[in-house]
Design a protein around this motif. Structure first.
Motif, short mmCIF file in Angstrom:
data_model
loop_
_atom_site.label_atom_id
_atom_site.label_comp_id
_atom_site.label_asym_id
_atom_site.label_seq_id
_atom_site.Cartn_x
_atom_site.Cartn_y
_atom_site.Cartn_z
N SER A 1 0.82 -1.22 0.00
CA SER A 1 0.00 0.00 0.00
C SER A 1 0.85 1.26 0.00
O SER A 1 0.32 2.37 -0.18
CB SER A 1 -0.94 0.01 1.20
OG SER A 1 -0.24 0.17 2.43
N PHE A 2 2.17 1.12 0.19
CA PHE A 2 3.08 2.26 0.13
C PHE A 2 3.88 2.28 -1.18
O PHE A 2 4.89 2.98 -1.27
CB PHE A 2 4.06 2.22 1.31
CG PHE A 2 3.42 2.48 2.64
CD1 PHE A 2 3.30 3.76 3.14
CD2 PHE A 2 2.92 1.42 3.39
CE1 PHE A 2 2.69 4.00 4.36
CE2 PHE A 2 2.32 1.65 4.61
CZ PHE A 2 2.21 2.94 5.10
N ASN A 3 3.43 1.53 -2.17
CA ASN A 3 4.13 1.48 -3.46
C ASN A 3 3.77 2.70 -4.28
O ASN A 3 2.79 2.71 -5.03
CB ASN A 3 3.75 0.19 -4.20
CG ASN A 3 4.47 0.07 -5.53
OD1 ASN A 3 5.36 0.86 -5.86
ND2 ASN A 3 4.09 -0.92 -6.31
N PHE A 4 4.57 3.74 -4.17
CA PHE A 4 4.27 5.00 -4.85
C PHE A 4 4.92 5.09 -6.23
O PHE A 4 4.87 6.15 -6.86
CB PHE A 4 4.72 6.19 -4.00
CG PHE A 4 3.90 6.36 -2.75
CD1 PHE A 4 2.63 6.92 -2.80
CD2 PHE A 4 4.40 5.95 -1.52
CE1 PHE A 4 1.87 7.07 -1.66
CE2 PHE A 4 3.65 6.10 -0.37
CZ PHE A 4 2.38 6.66 -0.43
N GLY B 1 4.89 7.47 -11.67
CA GLY B 1 5.00 7.27 -13.12
C GLY B 1 3.76 7.74 -13.85
O GLY B 1 3.84 8.35 -14.92
N CYS B 2 2.59 7.44 -13.26
CA CYS B 2 1.33 7.83 -13.90
C CYS B 2 1.18 9.35 -13.93
O CYS B 2 0.77 9.92 -14.94
CB CYS B 2 0.18 7.21 -13.10
SG CYS B 2 -1.04 6.42 -14.12
N LEU B 3 1.49 9.99 -12.82
CA LEU B 3 1.36 11.44 -12.75
C LEU B 3 2.33 12.12 -13.72
O LEU B 3 2.01 13.15 -14.31
CB LEU B 3 1.63 11.92 -11.32
CG LEU B 3 0.53 11.63 -10.30
CD1 LEU B 3 1.04 11.87 -8.88
CD2 LEU B 3 -0.69 12.50 -10.57
N VAL C 1 -4.30 12.33 -15.77
CA VAL C 1 -4.15 11.91 -14.37
C VAL C 1 -3.73 13.10 -13.51
O VAL C 1 -4.24 13.30 -12.41
CB VAL C 1 -3.13 10.76 -14.25
CG1 VAL C 1 -2.83 10.45 -12.78
CG2 VAL C 1 -3.67 9.51 -14.94
N ARG C 2 -2.77 13.88 -14.02
CA ARG C 2 -2.34 15.07 -13.26
C ARG C 2 -3.50 16.03 -13.05
O ARG C 2 -3.70 16.55 -11.94
CB ARG C 2 -1.20 15.77 -13.99
CG ARG C 2 0.13 15.06 -13.91
CD ARG C 2 1.28 16.00 -14.25
NE ARG C 2 1.16 16.54 -15.61
CZ ARG C 2 1.62 15.94 -16.70
NH1 ARG C 2 2.21 14.76 -16.60
NH2 ARG C 2 1.48 16.50 -17.88
N ILE D 1 -5.95 4.60 -5.95
CA ILE D 1 -6.37 3.92 -7.18
C ILE D 1 -5.14 3.49 -7.97
O ILE D 1 -5.06 2.35 -8.46
CB ILE D 1 -7.27 4.83 -8.03
CG1 ILE D 1 -8.62 5.06 -7.34
CG2 ILE D 1 -7.49 4.21 -9.41
CD1 ILE D 1 -9.50 6.05 -8.07
N MET D 2 -4.18 4.40 -8.11
CA MET D 2 -2.98 4.09 -8.88
C MET D 2 -2.14 3.03 -8.18
O MET D 2 -1.55 2.15 -8.84
CB MET D 2 -2.18 5.37 -9.12
CG MET D 2 -2.85 6.34 -10.09
SD MET D 2 -1.90 7.85 -10.36
CE MET D 2 -2.55 8.90 -9.05
#
Length: 297
Positions: free
Chosen positions: A44-47, A52-54, A60-61, A256-257
C-alpha cells in the motif's frame, strides 16, 4: 513519430500486464496469514505507480489536482474555516458575554451551515469525485498497458447495480459494527476491506472480471487486502465523518494508482473468507423481489 526499440520493448512489456497480473496472482504461493497482511500493508506504500502515472499522463495530473482542490481546499478548507474562524467569532459578533449560554445559538448556526454548505458540497464532491476517479483509473490502466487508445471494459448495468448494492450493504454492515461499543474493531476491519476493494475494483473491471468474480477473488486474498487497506483506512477512520470523507476524496486518486500494482497472495491453510456472504445474500433477495415487483405489473 518514430518508436525506438526501447519504447517498443517497454510497450510490449506493459501490454502483457493483464495476463501477467492474473497469472501471477493465481500462481502466487500461499503464505502465513500475518505475512500476507504485512505484504499487503507494505504494497500500500508502493508509490512508483502514482509517480509514473502522474509524470506521464496529463489527464491523471489534471484529475488528481482537481480532487485536491475540490476535497482539500474547498471542502476540508470550508470545514476548517467554519470551526476555527466563524464559530469562534460568532459569540463576539453577537456580543454574547462570557458565561452566557451559547448552546441554542450554536445549534441554529450549525444547522444553517450544514444545510447550506456541508450537505450540498458533500454530495457534489461525491459526484464529481466519481468522474475524476474513473478518469484516473482508466488512464492508470492504459499506462500499465503501454497504450494510448486501448478500449476499457465496461460493466453491464445489472452487473454494476449488483456490485453497488453489495458494496452498499457491506458499508452498512461496517457502520453498524463501528457504532457498537467493543465491536468497533470489527468495523475497522471491514472498512479496511472496503478501502482495498474500492482501490483494486477499477483495475479488475478493466481486466474484464464480473462482480461475482471480483468478490470471489477478493475473498480468497482476504488477508492481503486487510493489510493493503489498513493504512488508508486508519487515516480516515478516527476522524469526524465529514473530515474523514474529505481526506478520503483527497487521497483516493493515489490509492487507485497504487491498486493497479497490488499483487495479492492467498493465506496458507485458511482458504476463502466469506466477507460478502451476508451482503450478497441480501442483495440477491432485494434484486429478486424488485424484478418480481416490476414484472408483476
Amino acid at each position: 513519430m518514430e518508436i525506438t526499440a526501447a519504447q517498443h520493448e517497454q510497450s510490449s512489456t506493459r501490454s502483457s500486464q493483464s495476463r501477467e497480473y492474473l497469472r501471477g496472482v493465481e500462481e502466487a504461493p500461499p503464505l502465513p496469514v500475518w505475512h500476507c497482511i504485512w505484504r499487503g500493508f507494505v504494497d500500500s506504500f508502493n508509490f512508483v505507480a502514482p509517480i509514473g502515472c502522474l509524470y506521464n499522463r496529463d489527464k491523471v495530473r489534471y484529475a488528481t489536482w482537481s480532487c485536491f482542490q475540490l476535497n482539500g481546499i474547498i471542502f476540508i478548507g470550508g470545514l476548517l474555516l467554519y470551526h476555527l474562524v466563524i464559530l469562534q467569532a460568532t459569540p463576539m459578533v453577537l456580543r454574547i458575554k462570557d458565561g452566557e449560554d451559547f448552546g441554542p445559538i450554536r445549534t441554529v448556526v450549525d444547522g444553517v451551515y450544514n444545510l447550506l454548505w456541508v450537505y450540498p458540497m458533500f454530495f457534489v464532491c461525491k459526484i464529481i469525485n466519481s468522474i475524476y476517479y474513473q478518469v484516473i483509473a482508466d488512464e492508470a490502466f492504459l499506462y500499465g498497458e503501454g497504450s494510448n487508445s486501448a478500449a476499457q471494459k465496461r460493466e453491464s448495468v445489472p452487473n454494476l447495480m449488483y456490485s453497488l448494492l453489495v458494496e452498499l450493504l457491506l458499508l452498512i454492515q461496517a457502520s453498524v459494527f463501528t457504532a457498537i461499543p467493543y465491536v468497533w474493531p470489527l468495523g475497522l476491519i471491514y472498512s479496511c476491506w472496503l478501502s482495498s476493494l474500492y482501490s483494486v475494483e477499477y483495475q479488475w473491471i478493466n481486466l474484464g472480471l464480473s462482480a461475482v468474480e471480483r468478490f470471489t477473488r477478493f475473498e480468497r486474498y482476504w488477508a492481503y487486502f486487510l493489510g493493503f487497506g489498513l493504512f488508508f483506512t486508519v487515516l480516515t477512520f478516527f476522524l469526524p465523518f465529514f473530515y474523514g470523507s474529505g481526506l478520503f476524496g483527497l487521497l483516493f486518486p493515489l490509492y487507485i494508482m497504487i491498486g493497479t500494482q497490488a499483487r495479492p497472495m492467498p493465506a496458507r491453510g485458511c482458504g476463502s473468507l466469506r466477507i460478502f456472504g451476508v451482503a450478497q445474500l441480501f442483495a440477491s433477495r432485494i434484486i429478486k423481489y424488485f424484478v418480481h415487483f416490476v414484472t408483476a405489473k
